[in-house]
Design a protein around this motif. Structure first.
Motif, mmCIF file in Angstrom:
data_model
loop_
_atom_site.group_PDB
_atom_site.id
_atom_site.type_symbol
_atom_site.label_atom_id
_atom_site.label_comp_id
_atom_site.label_asym_id
_atom_site.label_seq_id
_atom_site.Cartn_x
_atom_site.Cartn_y
_atom_site.Cartn_z
ATOM 1 N N THR A 38 96.038 10.538 75.994
ATOM 2 C CA THR A 38 94.540 10.193 76.094
ATOM 3 C C THR A 38 94.593 8.540 76.009
ATOM 4 O O THR A 38 95.271 8.067 75.248
ATOM 5 N N ILE A 39 93.732 7.861 77.402
ATOM 6 C CA ILE A 39 94.025 6.466 77.145
ATOM 7 C C ILE A 39 92.246 5.877 76.954
ATOM 8 O O ILE A 39 91.316 5.976 77.686
ATOM 9 N N PRO A 40 92.214 5.211 75.427
ATOM 10 C CA PRO A 40 90.618 5.194 75.714
ATOM 11 C C PRO A 40 90.688 3.370 75.523
ATOM 12 O O PRO A 40 91.709 2.905 75.098
ATOM 13 N N PHE A 41 89.493 3.873 76.259
ATOM 14 C CA PHE A 41 88.826 2.209 75.958
ATOM 15 C C PHE A 41 87.626 1.805 74.845
ATOM 16 O O PHE A 41 86.948 1.829 75.892
ATOM 17 N N PHE A 42 87.250 0.841 74.564
ATOM 18 C CA PHE A 42 86.501 1.021 73.948
ATOM 19 C C PHE A 42 85.820 -0.372 73.811
ATOM 20 O O PHE A 42 86.193 -1.298 73.727
ATOM 21 N N TYR A 43 84.500 0.271 74.606
ATOM 22 C CA TYR A 43 84.004 -1.811 74.799
ATOM 23 C C TYR A 43 82.752 -1.948 73.993
ATOM 24 O O TYR A 43 82.125 -1.360 72.972
ATOM 25 N N LEU A 44 83.020 -3.351 73.377
ATOM 26 C CA LEU A 44 82.014 -3.554 72.268
ATOM 27 C C LEU A 44 81.539 -5.250 72.716
ATOM 28 O O LEU A 44 82.047 -6.100 73.540
ATOM 29 N N PRO A 45 80.371 -5.290 72.389
ATOM 30 C CA PRO A 45 79.546 -6.723 72.670
ATOM 31 C C PRO A 45 80.796 -7.946 71.648
ATOM 32 O O PRO A 45 81.413 -7.871 70.731
ATOM 33 N N ASN A 46 80.826 -9.391 72.121
ATOM 34 C CA ASN A 46 81.040 -9.858 71.078
ATOM 35 C C ASN A 46 80.551 -9.762 69.415
ATOM 36 O O ASN A 46 79.702 -9.821 69.059
ATOM 37 N N HIS A 47 81.555 -10.619 69.074
ATOM 38 C CA HIS A 47 81.382 -10.292 67.237
ATOM 39 C C HIS A 47 80.506 -10.961 66.714
ATOM 40 O O HIS A 47 80.306 -9.876 66.067
ATOM 41 N N ASP A 48 80.023 -11.028 67.688
ATOM 42 C CA ASP A 48 78.800 -12.860 66.689
ATOM 43 C C ASP A 48 77.236 -12.207 67.778
ATOM 44 O O ASP A 48 76.109 -12.914 67.411
ATOM 45 N N ALA A 49 77.735 -11.206 68.693
ATOM 46 C CA ALA A 49 76.334 -11.033 69.246
ATOM 47 C C ALA A 49 75.511 -10.347 68.686
ATOM 48 O O ALA A 49 75.701 -9.600 67.467
ATOM 49 N N THR A 50 73.891 -10.687 68.532
ATOM 50 C CA THR A 50 72.357 -9.648 68.181
ATOM 51 C C THR A 50 72.566 -8.961 69.043
ATOM 52 O O THR A 50 72.454 -8.606 70.367
ATOM 53 N N ILE A 51 72.600 -7.519 67.897
ATOM 54 C CA ILE A 51 71.695 -6.354 68.855
ATOM 55 C C ILE A 51 70.335 -6.072 68.507
ATOM 56 O O ILE A 51 70.458 -5.763 67.379
ATOM 57 N N GLU A 52 69.381 -6.583 69.451
ATOM 58 C CA GLU A 52 68.186 -5.549 69.276
ATOM 59 C C GLU A 52 67.903 -4.427 69.847
ATOM 60 O O GLU A 52 68.068 -4.036 71.048
ATOM 61 N N PRO A 53 67.292 -3.832 69.661
ATOM 62 C CA PRO A 53 66.651 -2.655 70.290
ATOM 63 C C PRO A 53 65.609 -2.737 70.946
ATOM 64 O O PRO A 53 65.257 -3.717 71.269
ATOM 65 N N LEU A 54 65.848 -2.309 72.245
ATOM 66 C CA LEU A 54 65.237 -2.664 73.577
ATOM 67 C C LEU A 54 64.121 -2.022 73.673
ATOM 68 O O LEU A 54 63.474 -2.976 74.700
ATOM 69 N N ARG A 55 63.898 -0.612 72.678
ATOM 70 C CA ARG A 55 62.168 -0.015 72.725
ATOM 71 C C ARG A 55 62.252 0.183 71.527
ATOM 72 O O ARG A 55 62.962 0.529 70.669
ATOM 73 N N PRO A 56 60.744 0.350 70.744
ATOM 74 C CA PRO A 56 60.486 0.836 69.587
ATOM 75 C C PRO A 56 61.004 1.839 68.938
ATOM 76 O O PRO A 56 60.907 2.945 70.443
ATOM 77 N N CYS A 57 61.312 2.660 68.572
ATOM 78 C CA CYS A 57 61.656 4.105 67.818
ATOM 79 C C CYS A 57 61.612 3.730 66.295
ATOM 80 O O CYS A 57 61.920 3.491 65.750
ATOM 81 N N THR A 58 61.145 4.925 66.041
ATOM 82 C CA THR A 58 60.957 4.953 64.199
ATOM 83 C C THR A 58 62.239 6.145 63.478
ATOM 84 O O THR A 58 62.231 6.742 62.806
ATOM 85 N N GLU A 59 63.202 6.403 64.636
ATOM 86 C CA GLU A 59 63.725 7.326 64.280
ATOM 87 C C GLU A 59 64.562 6.432 63.837
ATOM 88 O O GLU A 59 65.367 5.635 63.305
#
Length: 130
Positions: A79-100
């Motif tokens: 198998t050949i996986p490609f792991f896609y990740l944002p830039n190392h310094d990117a802030t990831i914020e939820p696009l919608r609120p969720c309590t879980e």
């Protein structure tokens, strides 16, 4: 098991698998494992934990595993996986609120720096606490 049950912890995993080799399974429900048959010329795309956080839980990371071949089958699985990740310094914020929260206990309303997320997750994995 070739690889036990787990979710990927990045955003997306794009996976090429050989047409004639089985073993990849996804979990549906609590204990129902389904085979993922290879479709010639196609790819499998898994949602990872970081994408689940990013979407506020709307998209769920895929619990999957790879089982051993049937008795007597000594072939290798490629198998050949490609792991896609944002830039190392990117802030990831939820696009919608969720309590879980994610399976690891991170709430979906948490903002994270992508590189910190990956480092912390790798430390947990390598220390056996993940």
């Amino acid at each position: 098991m070739r690889r036990g049950a787990h979710t990927d912890f990045g955003s997306l995993t794009i996976l090429y698998q050989e047409d004639d080799r089985g073993g990849l399974q996804v979990r549906k429900g609590k204990d129902d494992w389904r085979d993922v048959s290879a479709i010639p010329g196609s790819f499998v795309v898994n949602i990872g934990d970081l994408m689940a956080l990013w979407t506020g839980g709307r998209w769920v990371s895929t619990m999957h595993r790879v089982i051993n071949p049937e008795r007597g089958d000594t072939s290798s699985r490629v198998t050949i996986p490609f792991f896609y990740l944002p830039n190392h310094d990117a802030t990831i914020e939820p696009l919608r609120p969720c309590t879980e929260s994610l399976a690891g206990g991170t709430p979906f309303d948490t903002s994270v720096i992508a590189g910190h997320w990956m480092s912390r997750t790798l430390q947990k994995l390598l220390s056996g606490t993940a």
